[in-house]
Design a protein around this motif. Structure first.
Motif, PDB file in Angstrom:
ATOM      1  N   GLY A  99      -8.075   3.705  -3.707  1.00 12.10           N
ATOM      2  CA  GLY A  99      -9.142   3.923  -2.748  1.00 12.10           C
ATOM      3  C   GLY A  99      -9.309   5.415  -2.539  1.00 12.10           C
ATOM      4  N   LYS A 100     -10.428   5.825  -1.982  1.00 13.17           N
ATOM      5  CA  LYS A 100     -10.679   7.257  -1.767  1.00 13.17           C
ATOM      6  C   LYS A 100      -9.726   7.837  -0.731  1.00 13.17           C
ATOM      7  N   GLN A 154       0.826  -1.203   0.000  1.00 14.14           N
ATOM      8  CA  GLN A 154       0.000   0.000   0.000  1.00 14.14           C
ATOM      9  C   GLN A 154       0.859   1.252   0.000  1.00 14.14           C
ATOM     10  N   LYS A 195      -9.710   3.251   3.116  1.00 12.77           N
ATOM     11  CA  LYS A 195     -10.380   2.479   2.071  1.00 12.77           C
ATOM     12  C   LYS A 195      -9.371   1.582   1.354  1.00 12.77           C
ATOM     13  N   ALA A 196      -8.182   2.110   1.138  1.00 12.72           N
ATOM     14  CA  ALA A 196      -7.140   1.339   0.470  1.00 12.72           C
ATOM     15  C   ALA A 196      -6.711   0.151   1.325  1.00 12.72           C
ATOM     16  N   ASN A 211      -3.283   5.913  -0.679  1.00 12.75           N
ATOM     17  CA  ASN A 211      -4.575   5.395  -1.128  1.00 12.75           C
ATOM     18  C   ASN A 211      -4.463   4.473  -2.337  1.00 12.75           C
ATOM     19  N   ASN A 224      -8.568  -1.670   3.136  1.00 15.71           N
ATOM     20  CA  ASN A 224      -9.532  -2.742   2.903  1.00 15.71           C
ATOM     21  C   ASN A 224      -9.183  -3.498   1.623  1.00 15.71           C
ATOM     22  N   LYS A 225      -8.744  -2.766   0.616  1.00 14.11           N
ATOM     23  CA  LYS A 225      -8.338  -3.408  -0.639  1.00 14.11           C
ATOM     24  C   LYS A 225      -7.086  -4.248  -0.424  1.00 14.11           C
TER      25      LYS A 225
END
Length: 220
Positions: free
Chosen positions: A193-194, A127, A198-199, A130, A201-202
């Motif tokens: 991700g926003k 990661q 959110k990222a 985002n 979670n991905k």
């Protein structure tokens, strides 16, 4: 007693249904990620530095080499707008990258040899604010220090995610624009991700897919 048995059977069938649906969904996600990622992985160049060993000294040396190479390449790659242009820059700077690495190693009292290559290498899910990249093989600038048996470090050189602050939550607009320029809309949506949460979670999803894919290969 009969009601209890019926409840157990009912719960078992419900659990089986949930597991079946979850499995179908997960494998559908695996196929989707593999389909999209097979294209965008060839649009990125990553940076991979391997330490001589896992000793504290070798790991610190690895980071010093990393910092100097990034410092040198940042202004050269910052204006690049294509992977071909970035490849050309990296290949033309191969000897300088090696020289910089060896100078840092020598200044710190070591005599390790250094290998510098632009080649495909395996990476875990990672990661960057985002943006999340699934695990897989990516083209990478690889610097191998000495025996190259220590823990490694990696980032993305093009588009220049090596140079962003991962704690900001969202990458800067300039880098984001470059990502959108080199990736398709589908590829961009897959990895972005926003915000950092959110990222995350991905990233968890990609980690699960990575484990399932590994399990599937080992079971064949």
């Amino acid at each position: 007693m009969r009601n209890i048995k019926l409840r157990i059977v009912g719960l078992s069938l419900l659990l089986l249904s949930i597991l079946t649906i979850s499995t179908v969904y997960i494998y559908g996600e695996v196929s989707k990620v593999e389909k999209v990622s097979s294209n965008y992985k060839d649009k990125l160049i990553r940076f991979h530095v391997l330490a001589n060993s896992d000793s504290e000294e070798d790991q610190k040396l690895k980071l010093k080499v990393r910092d100097e190479v990034i410092k040198y390449l940042q202004p050269l790659l910052k204006e690049s707008n294509s992977i071909k242009e970035s490849e050309k820059i990296i290949l033309s700077e191969g000897e300088n990258i090696k020289r910089i690495s060896k100078n840092i190693i020598s200044k710190n009292g070591y005599t390790y040899e250094v290998k510098v290559n632009l080649e495909y290498s395996k990476f875990p899910a990672k990661q960057y604010s985002n943006i999340v990249l699934p695990a897989g093989e990516y083209k990478a600038l690889r610097i191998i220090i000495g025996d190259g048996e220590g823990k490694n470090w990696w980032c993305v050189m093009f588009p220049p995610l090596c140079f962003v602050d991962e704690n900001n939550g969202v990458i800067d607009k300039e880098t984001d624009k470059k990502l959108k320029n080199v990736l398709t809309e589908e590829e961009y949506k897959l990895i972005s991700g926003k915000n950092a949460d959110k990222a995350s979670n991905k990233k968890l999803k990609f980690k699960i897919l990575e484990i399932l894919k590994s399990f599937s290969k080992n079971s064949k």
